[in-house]
Design a protein around this motif. Structure first.
Motif, PDB file in Angstrom:
ATOM      1  N   TRP A 125       0.816  -1.217   0.000  1.00  0.00           N
ATOM      2  CA  TRP A 125       0.000   0.000   0.000  1.00  0.00           C
ATOM      3  C   TRP A 125       0.853   1.272   0.000  1.00  0.00           C
ATOM      4  N   LEU A 169       2.682   3.537  -1.990  1.00  0.00           N
ATOM      5  CA  LEU A 169       2.795   3.842  -3.414  1.00  0.00           C
ATOM      6  C   LEU A 169       3.593   5.122  -3.646  1.00  0.00           C
ATOM      7  N   THR A 186       1.995   7.547  -8.638  1.00  0.00           N
ATOM      8  CA  THR A 186       0.948   6.532  -8.774  1.00  0.00           C
ATOM      9  C   THR A 186      -0.354   6.981  -8.132  1.00  0.00           C
ATOM     10  N   GLU A 204      -3.678   8.778  -7.056  1.00  0.00           N
ATOM     11  CA  GLU A 204      -4.684   9.497  -7.842  1.00  0.00           C
ATOM     12  C   GLU A 204      -5.621  10.263  -6.915  1.00  0.00           C
ATOM     13  N   ASP A 229      -6.417   5.961  -1.629  1.00  0.00           N
ATOM     14  CA  ASP A 229      -6.132   6.061  -3.055  1.00  0.00           C
ATOM     15  C   ASP A 229      -6.875   4.968  -3.821  1.00  0.00           C
ATOM     16  N   LYS A 230      -7.243   5.263  -5.058  1.00  0.00           N
ATOM     17  CA  LYS A 230      -8.006   4.325  -5.894  1.00  0.00           C
ATOM     18  C   LYS A 230      -7.242   3.030  -6.169  1.00  0.00           C
ATOM     19  N   ASN A 231      -5.915   3.103  -6.146  1.00  0.00           N
ATOM     20  CA  ASN A 231      -5.112   1.896  -6.385  1.00  0.00           C
ATOM     21  C   ASN A 231      -5.062   0.991  -5.155  1.00  0.00           C
ATOM     22  N   ILE A 232      -5.502   1.510  -4.007  1.00  0.00           N
ATOM     23  CA  ILE A 232      -5.534   0.726  -2.775  1.00  0.00           C
ATOM     24  C   ILE A 232      -6.949   0.229  -2.508  1.00  0.00           C
ATOM     25  N   PRO A 241     -10.490   0.752  -4.473  1.00  0.00           N
ATOM     26  CA  PRO A 241     -10.878   1.327  -5.769  1.00  0.00           C
ATOM     27  C   PRO A 241     -12.150   2.160  -5.790  1.00  0.00           C
TER      28      PRO A 241
END
Length: 521
Positions: free
Chosen positions: A286, A288, A292, A294, A487-490, A492
């Motif tokens: 997690w 990032l 990365t 967002e 974050d959206k990468n963690i 979504p």
């Protein structure tokens, strides 16, 4: 094998700490010799602006400069949002006039503006940040109805749901402020409904609620300054009703012993600081890169949690209030990582906002960020709670806090490009900001309607660096609400962050059950 690995990691960490500490001692004289000319040049620039740049105001003070280098009008990462839920609709036009005359245009005995920053924005000149006057200040650009761009007068009748409010707050934490405009604003939302949809009956005059949002860039001021403004200045609520930062410990005993302890503390503080830096550097799935991440982060609110409930857990386990909250946050992260198939690390670091005593009654930043280890790798709730209590006590008693507080003006006096390097958070995956609000309920008198305050909440951007998960909370009266962001990468979606919040509530129940049996929040 695992024991050997653990011993090796500890020895490796101690080696790095020792190397960094020796480097600090070796480089300190060199850095000092470099910094002194910069501070001298800063003084010369300050004098020169009176002749060559009369459009500039004062230099931004060093404690605020470390955050104000973040561009408030272009992808800001340090926005703060405090919103107040009111019983009934505020007379916003009257409030705007009151704020203009009592706060923005307030003058001292010399006829000078007390807070000129309300009409100024950040501007760089010769490598330093100054306040610069707006060309044509208009209070209506800073205090407006959130939906006033709707056609006709429909913004006065529009009903806003709780779900819509969450999206508004989510967006505001990363939305840029106007170009060459002072980075603050009040946004008013009438006809607020606490339900998530429009299926319930429209609010009546008796059931009406409204929301007043104060959004500001963190370089403008900190959370305590916001409370001072909203409570004391606008609503005559004394800050004695708000818990204050603990005073820094004073030495006790004989004078010579106190003196020796202080000398030892100053010698030890840099070593402790290097230890904190090495131990706080995260490496997990997690954690990032800033490239990365967002924005805006996905966001969700917990229901209001009764303070009494948390205090029962605190007293039953003989730990601090903060440790109970941190334990619930830690468990939610752990359980979410397991659920999503991510490898759970032994620990995860959170940056923690630490308010410092002696905050001036001004628009200032008067706090530090420190780091605290969250034992996400510990599976047992009781052991996890006690480990967090130990880490929290270590944080409160650390010599690093005072050392950091004294060093911030040193970094804040440098060129902006240097400040950017020092203020970047390379270390933590998580950021936590928790500050207490009024202990008792209050009324908002500044709008003329004496509206009862139903709730106060707080959210923020996660700053420059690698933070991908954040928790903001502010107590009010007898409850508090946790605002989680990821974050959206963690995580979504907003719904995924909502699941994280559910895990917070579930862990509070687990901790409560450790000594009180089954119960509900």
């Amino acid at each position: 094998m695992e024991r050997r690995k653990s011993i090796f990691k500890k020895l490796k960490a101690q080696f790095y700490i020792l190397i960094f500490f020796l480097l600090f001692l070796a480089l300190f004289p060199i850095c000092f010799s470099i910094c002194v000319p910069i501070y001298l040049f800063r003084f010369i620039v300050t004098m020169a602006r009176k002749v060559f740049r009369r459009d500039l105001g004062n230099l931004i003070n060093t404690r605020s400069a470390v955050i104000a280098t973040d561009n408030a009008s272009d992808n800001p990462k340090w926005n703060l949002c405090v919103w107040i839920t009111l019983d009934g609709n505020l007379d916003f036009v009257q409030f705007r006039q009151t704020f203009l005359h009592d706060i923005v245009l307030e003058t001292n005995s010399k006829g000078e503006l007390v807070n000129p920053e309300y009409q100024q924005y950040y501007a760089k000149w010769l490598g330093f940040l100054f306040w610069k006057w707006e060309k044509a200040f208009d209070i209506r650009e800073h205090m407006k109805y959130y939906f006033e761009n709707l056609k006709g007068g429909s913004y006065l009748e529009k009903v806003t749901t709780n779900k819509e409010l969450r999206q508004i707050i989510k967006g505001l934490t990363s939305e840029p402020f106007g170009h060459e405009k002072s980075p603050w604003e009040f946004l008013f939302i009438p006809n607020f409904r606490e339900e998530d949809d429009h299926s319930a009956p429209a609010p009546t005059t008796e059931s009406n609620k409204s929301v007043l949002i104060f959004r500001v860039h963190h370089g403008f001021c900190d959370g305590y300054a916001i409370l001072w403004l909203l409570l004391k200045r606008l609503n005559k609520v004394g800050l004695e009703r708000v818990a204050k930062p603990a005073k820094l410990p004073k030495g006790r005993g004989r004078t010579w012993r106190v003196l020796l302890n202080r000398i030892f503390s100053w010698l030890r503080a840099p070593y402790d600081f290097m230890t904190l830096m090495v131990e706080s550097k995260d490496k997990n799935e997690w954690h990032l890169s800033q490239e990365t991440l967002e924005r805006p982060f996905n966001t969700a609110f917990t229901p209001r949690i009764p303070l009494k409930y948390i205090k029962e857990i605190k007293n039953g386990n003989n730990v601090s209030f903060t440790s109970v909250i941190m334990a619930a946050l830690t468990a939610s992260i752990r359980n979410s990582m397991i659920e999503r198939g991510a490898k759970v690390p032994r620990k995860m670091t959170t940056a923690v906002a630490v308010p410092m005593p002696g905050h001036p009654d001004k628009l200032r930043n008067h706090f530090i960020f420190s780091f605290m280890s969250l034992p996400v790798g510990v599976s047992d709730p009781k052991k996890r709670l006690m480990k967090i209590e130990k880490n929290y006590k270590k944080l409160k008693q650390s010599s690093v806090n005072l050392f950091s507080f004294l060093m911030i003006p040193v970094f804040g006096g440098l060129f902006t490009w240097m400040i950017d390097w020092f203020s970047f958070n390379h270390f933590s995956t998580v950021l936590t900001s928790n500050f207490p609000g009024p202990a008792e309920s209050m009324h908002f008198i500044a709008g003329g309607n004496n509206n009862k305050v139903l709730d106060i909440n707080f959210s923020a951007g996660m700053g420059t660096g690698n933070v991908g998960v954040g928790f903001c909370m502010m107590s009010y009266a007898h409850g508090m609400r946790i605002i989680a962001s990821a974050d959206k990468n963690i995580l979504p979606t907003d719904e995924a962050v909502e699941e994280l919040n559910v895990k917070i509530e579930e862990e509070l129940k687990v901790l409560r059950n450790l000594h009180c049996g089954n119960t509900t929040v």
